[in-house]
Design an enzyme around this catalytic site. Structure first.
Site, PDB file in Angstrom:
ATOM      1  N   LYS A  65       0.868  -1.185   0.000  1.00  0.00           N
ATOM      2  CA  LYS A  65       0.000   0.000   0.000  1.00  0.00           C
ATOM      3  C   LYS A  65       0.901   1.230   0.000  1.00  0.00           C
ATOM      4  O   LYS A  65       1.684   1.444   0.924  1.00  0.00           O
ATOM      5  CB  LYS A  65      -0.908   0.009   1.233  1.00  0.00           C
ATOM      6  N   GLU A 204       2.931   1.448   5.073  1.00  0.00           N
ATOM      7  CA  GLU A 204       1.555   1.860   5.300  1.00  0.00           C
ATOM      8  C   GLU A 204       0.628   0.660   5.481  1.00  0.00           C
ATOM      9  O   GLU A 204      -0.323   0.710   6.265  1.00  0.00           O
ATOM     10  CB  GLU A 204       1.058   2.705   4.128  1.00  0.00           C
TER      11      GLU A 204
END
Length: 349
Positions: A65, A204
């Site tokens: 991500k 993330e």
């Protein structure tokens, strides 16, 4: 962690023959044998739904991500256009990405992906990107990670499954590149192991995508986002005054243990309600001290004796030892110093 890519299978019918796209709309007069789809001005992006744990099985592929700005890179005979998630033209704000798009050698295409700036460890850093684009700023160092291909040379690909779109994308943006446009690579690793590794690296999170689904605009369960949030207890050692924030608290100053000493590890500005802020302000004012327990200076800082312990959700650590993307979850009911985060855990990473 070495990423491995799988080779997606072609679409086959019951006889084993490769399925062909249905002819749509008009045909290109220059290539009358090929179906031709007009290139759309904009495609509403597909959005991932949040889940606490990744799905399992061969139907899913996993990617990192990326913490940046969602972009669609449009390439056609008129030139290059970089559109944000809500359709704003930001071509001028990412000149490096625009230049790299011109050099891809593609006649007409729409790439879906994320514009990011990487830190020294190779992680996307949203704060760095925000600072670079502050006001009407321009980012020369931003990188575009392409993770989908929605249109290519007269073909609308949104109706085809992800495995086919990824196959075509990897032909245009090969894995392992180091330019301003790079492939967001599929990571062939057990989902739980991947999530644990992403947490260890301070990423993330990860995104899981169903291989057999078409591109659906809007939020759906075809794409799932699993965030790398951690939660731990930290001592509140003061607060930052604010004229505009609820309760007058602009942020809580946090500390962790290192042996018999306190270490400042940043602050938290979000997650507490106006009621929480009023209670924290009154309680911390009763614990006020002129001598901070951590070496901090600031005219708007109010320091407190180390008594209140807060549960904080965060997404990793910065290079200077501060928490990243903090969220206040509440006070611990039992104020036990032994429960406060010990920096030995951080140093051992």
């Amino acid at each position: 962690m070495t990423p491995k890519r799988r080779s997606p299978l072609p679409l086959l019918d019951e006889s084993g023959a490769t399925l062909q796209s249905r002819p749509v709309r008009k045909r290109d007069p220059q290539q009358p044998g090929l179906p031709f789809d007009p290139m759309p001005d904009r495609i509403e992006p597909c959005l991932a739904s949040r889940r606490p744990a990744p799905p399992k099985g061969p139907d899913w592929l996993y990617e990192v991500k990326w913490g940046g700005y969602r972009l669609a890179v449009h390439i056609d005979s008129k030139g290059i256009c970089l559109l944000t998630r809500d359709g704003q033209d930001w071509t001028h704000r990412f000149p490096g990405i625009a230049a790299a798009a011109r050099n891809l050698g593609v006649n007409a295409a729409i790439f879906d992906g994320e514009a990011v700036i990487l830190d020294d460890e190779g992680r996307s850093d949203f704060a760095m990107l925000q600072n670079a684009l502050g006001g009407r700023g321009v980012s020369q160092e931003a990188i575009f990670y392409a993770f989908d291909l929605l249109y290519l040379d007269g073909q609308d690909l949104t109706g085809t499954e992800l495995s086919v779109r990824r196959h075509l994308l990897e032909d245009l943006v090969p894995a392992g590149g180091d330019g301003a446009i790079r492939l967001s690579e599929e990571l062939d690793i057990d989902a739980d192991e991947l999530l644990a590794e992403a947490r260890r690296l301070g990423l993330e999170g990860i995104v899981a995508k169903h291989r057999d689904r078409p591109y659906r605009s809007g939020r759906s369960d075809d794409w799932l986002q699993i965030d790398c949030t951690e939660s731990a207890s930290f001592m509140i050692v003061g607060y930052a005054l604010s004229d505009s924030a609820p309760g007058g608290i602009g942020g809580l100053l946090l500390a962790a243990r290192r042996g018999y000493h306190w270490v400042h590890i940043g602050s938290v500005e979000t997650g507490f309600s106006a009621k929480d802020a009023d209670y924290l302000r009154k309680t911390l004012d009763m614990l006020k001290t002129r001598k901070p327990v951590v070496p901090l200076k600031g005219k708007d800082y109010v320091f407190a004796l180390p008594t209140l312990i807060a549960e904080i959700e965060f997404r990793g650590w910065s290079e200077d030892g501060n928490l990243r993307q903090t969220l206040y979850k509440g006070l611990r009911k039992v104020q036990d110093n032994a429960a406060v985060y010990d920096m030995k855990r951080h140093d051992a990473r």
